[in-house]
Design a protein around this motif. Structure first.
Motif, mmCIF file in Angstrom:
data_model
loop_
_atom_site.group_PDB
_atom_site.id
_atom_site.type_symbol
_atom_site.label_atom_id
_atom_site.label_comp_id
_atom_site.label_asym_id
_atom_site.label_seq_id
_atom_site.Cartn_x
_atom_site.Cartn_y
_atom_site.Cartn_z
ATOM 1 N N ASP A 89 0.845 -1.256 0.275
ATOM 2 C CA ASP A 89 -0.058 0.046 -0.234
ATOM 3 C C ASP A 89 0.805 1.219 -0.123
ATOM 4 N N ASP A 90 2.248 1.109 0.441
ATOM 5 C CA ASP A 90 2.833 2.567 0.509
ATOM 6 C C ASP A 90 3.152 3.138 -0.855
ATOM 7 N N LEU A 91 3.447 4.307 -0.914
ATOM 8 C CA LEU A 91 3.475 5.078 -2.303
ATOM 9 C C LEU A 91 4.648 4.477 -3.206
ATOM 10 N N PHE A 92 5.795 4.058 -2.625
ATOM 11 C CA PHE A 92 6.762 3.613 -3.443
ATOM 12 C C PHE A 92 6.058 2.241 -4.185
ATOM 13 N N CYS A 93 5.480 1.172 -3.576
ATOM 14 C CA CYS A 93 4.819 0.138 -4.348
ATOM 15 C C CYS A 93 3.900 0.537 -5.173
ATOM 16 N N GLN A 94 3.015 1.447 -4.765
ATOM 17 C CA GLN A 94 1.872 2.003 -5.661
ATOM 18 C C GLN A 94 2.348 2.660 -6.934
ATOM 19 N N VAL A 95 3.248 3.216 -6.813
ATOM 20 C CA VAL A 95 3.756 3.996 -8.203
ATOM 21 C C VAL A 95 4.164 2.879 -9.054
ATOM 22 N N ASN A 96 4.845 2.086 -8.643
ATOM 23 C CA ASN A 96 5.055 0.940 -9.468
ATOM 24 C C ASN A 96 3.952 -0.197 -9.751
ATOM 25 N N PHE A 97 3.220 -0.138 -9.026
ATOM 26 C CA PHE A 97 1.716 -0.884 -9.244
ATOM 27 C C PHE A 97 1.278 -0.238 -10.454
ATOM 28 N N TRP A 98 1.060 1.166 -10.374
ATOM 29 C CA TRP A 98 0.343 2.079 -11.402
ATOM 30 C C TRP A 98 1.185 1.572 -12.720
ATOM 31 N N PHE A 99 2.333 1.745 -12.732
ATOM 32 C CA PHE A 99 2.919 1.728 -14.058
ATOM 33 C C PHE A 99 2.776 0.114 -14.446
ATOM 34 N N THR A 100 2.947 -0.641 -13.681
ATOM 35 C CA THR A 100 2.792 -2.095 -14.192
ATOM 36 C C THR A 100 1.260 -2.458 -14.806
ATOM 37 N N CYS A 101 0.191 -1.560 -14.197
ATOM 38 C CA CYS A 101 -1.040 -1.638 -14.501
ATOM 39 C C CYS A 101 -0.949 -1.029 -15.965
ATOM 40 N N TYR A 102 -0.376 0.051 -16.236
ATOM 41 C CA TYR A 102 -0.299 0.711 -17.308
ATOM 42 C C TYR A 102 0.281 -0.005 -18.483
ATOM 43 N N LEU A 103 1.395 -0.800 -18.285
ATOM 44 C CA LEU A 103 1.894 -1.749 -19.303
ATOM 45 C C LEU A 103 1.022 -2.913 -19.814
ATOM 46 N N LEU A 104 0.326 -3.587 -18.545
ATOM 47 C CA LEU A 104 -0.666 -4.501 -18.936
ATOM 48 C C LEU A 104 -1.726 -4.254 -19.568
ATOM 49 N N ASN A 105 -1.979 -2.835 -19.372
ATOM 50 C CA ASN A 105 -3.452 -2.289 -20.085
ATOM 51 C C ASN A 105 -2.875 -1.889 -21.590
ATOM 52 N N GLN A 106 -1.812 -1.523 -21.655
ATOM 53 C CA GLN A 106 -1.136 -1.313 -23.164
ATOM 54 C C GLN A 106 -0.806 -2.540 -24.047
ATOM 55 N N PHE A 107 -0.576 -3.635 -23.174
ATOM 56 C CA PHE A 107 0.248 -4.718 -24.280
ATOM 57 C C PHE A 107 -0.308 -6.084 -23.926
ATOM 58 N N THR A 108 -1.290 -6.124 -22.983
ATOM 59 C CA THR A 108 -1.954 -7.574 -22.915
ATOM 60 C C THR A 108 -3.339 -7.530 -23.349
ATOM 61 N N GLU A 109 -3.847 -8.674 -23.762
ATOM 62 C CA GLU A 109 -5.122 -8.880 -24.090
ATOM 63 C C GLU A 109 -5.775 -10.232 -23.326
ATOM 64 N N HIS A 110 -7.085 -9.849 -22.735
ATOM 65 C CA HIS A 110 -7.990 -10.988 -22.360
ATOM 66 C C HIS A 110 -7.299 -11.565 -21.244
ATOM 67 N N CYS A 111 -6.552 -10.887 -20.351
ATOM 68 C CA CYS A 111 -5.977 -11.590 -19.324
ATOM 69 C C CYS A 111 -6.796 -11.414 -17.964
ATOM 70 N N LYS A 112 -6.627 -12.298 -16.934
ATOM 71 C CA LYS A 112 -7.295 -12.298 -15.772
ATOM 72 C C LYS A 112 -6.468 -11.414 -14.676
ATOM 73 N N VAL A 113 -6.431 -10.538 -14.343
ATOM 74 C CA VAL A 113 -5.675 -9.690 -13.368
ATOM 75 C C VAL A 113 -6.039 -9.518 -12.000
ATOM 76 N N TYR A 114 -4.916 -9.837 -11.024
ATOM 77 C CA TYR A 114 -5.537 -9.886 -9.491
ATOM 78 C C TYR A 114 -4.553 -9.154 -8.674
ATOM 79 N N LEU A 115 -4.902 -8.626 -7.579
ATOM 80 C CA LEU A 115 -3.993 -7.794 -6.736
ATOM 81 C C LEU A 115 -3.882 -8.694 -5.405
ATOM 82 N N VAL A 116 -2.644 -8.884 -5.038
ATOM 83 C CA VAL A 116 -2.385 -9.462 -3.936
ATOM 84 C C VAL A 116 -1.745 -8.537 -3.228
ATOM 85 N N ARG A 117 -2.026 -8.283 -1.863
ATOM 86 C CA ARG A 117 -1.467 -7.527 -0.892
ATOM 87 C C ARG A 117 -1.496 -7.861 0.761
ATOM 88 N N PRO A 118 -0.905 -7.360 1.277
ATOM 89 C CA PRO A 118 -0.958 -7.742 2.813
ATOM 90 C C PRO A 118 -2.274 -7.230 3.297
#
Length: 247
Positions: A89-118
């Motif tokens: 949940d911290d900002l360091f992790c969140q910014v990386n999470f947002w960027f990863t979501c951006y990559l997946l949104n741009q380059f992957t198709e028809h995938c099931k995406v899940y968030l795992v967090r403490p």
């Protein structure tokens, strides 16, 4: 169906549960720290490589091998895959999470995406969990149904559009209540009206309270007090040095 796990760092990779199957990829970045403004991925990676070399003396070739190559693997995840994002949940992790979501949104198709967090935010995150705890976190994962809006968080952050970032956070609050908290921490760290920003002001206060200019105890106290930032020693030391230089 292929299964992928995108982790927030190598520490989690080392303790990853053997019972959880799938290919492991690691988001080895700290996008919360330094320049990210760019008009393309290629430009972003060049901006990051330059910043990391100039600021932390990290060789460009090392960044390419350890970081860019891993993001390229994320871009090439095949369609119809299952993707599990292990981020805190911290900002360091969140910014990386947002960027990863951006990559997946741009380059992957028809995938099931899940968030795992403490389940609970602590200064230790996944590191505080044993094998059983990590396995339970995976069992409690939440499916992400609106990758596009999470991707927009990265676009707003990288283009320094704080108003839009706050607006998106409010829209996502019901499903992801930790996102507005991270966005607030980002807003608080921006200098304004003579204020150095929350992290530096906190460091100044800790140094005064402990009556020390020694980094070790200040870093430890900062991690406890400002765990929302998730900064490592490199980030805090840079801020610490800048505070000292300004005294």
């Amino acid at each position: 169906m292929k299964v992928f796990h995108i982790l927030n760092g190598d520490a989690l990779k080392e303790q990853f549960p053997k019972t959880v199957k799938g290919e492991i990829l690691v988001a080895r970045e700290g996008l919360v720290d330094g320049a990210v403004k760019s008009d393309s991925l290629e430009e972003l990676f060049q901006v990051r490589a330059n910043f990391l070399f100039e600021t932390y003396n990290i060789p460009t070739e090392e960044y390419k091998i350890k970081t860019i190559n891993e993001f390229e693997k994320i871009k090439n995840i095949p369609s119809q895959s299952e993707i599990n994002l292990w981020f805190e949940d911290d900002l360091f992790c969140q910014v990386n999470f947002w960027f990863t979501c951006y990559l997946l949104n741009q380059f992957t198709e028809h995938c099931k995406v899940y968030l795992v967090r403490p389940e609970v935010h602590t200064p230790y995150g996944f590191a505080a969990l044993d094998q059983e705890g990590l396995t339970q976190a995976f069992a409690d994962r939440v499916q992400i149904n609106d990758l596009d809006r999470l991707a927009q968080l990265w676009e707003s952050y990288s283009h320094e559009d704080l108003d839009q970032l706050v607006e998106l956070g409010e829209e996502l609050q019901g499903e992801f209540p930790f996102i507005p908290v991270a966005i607030q921490a980002h807003s608080d760290r921006l200098p304004k009206d003579g204020n150095l920003g929350r992290p530096k002001e906190s460091l100044k206060q800790i140094m005064s309270e402990l009556d020390t200019k020694e980094f070790g105890p200040v870093f430890k106290a900062f991690n406890q007090r400002e765990s929302i930032y998730g900064f490592g020693d490199l980030q805090v030391k840079r801020l610490f040095d800048e505070v000292l230089a300004a005294l």
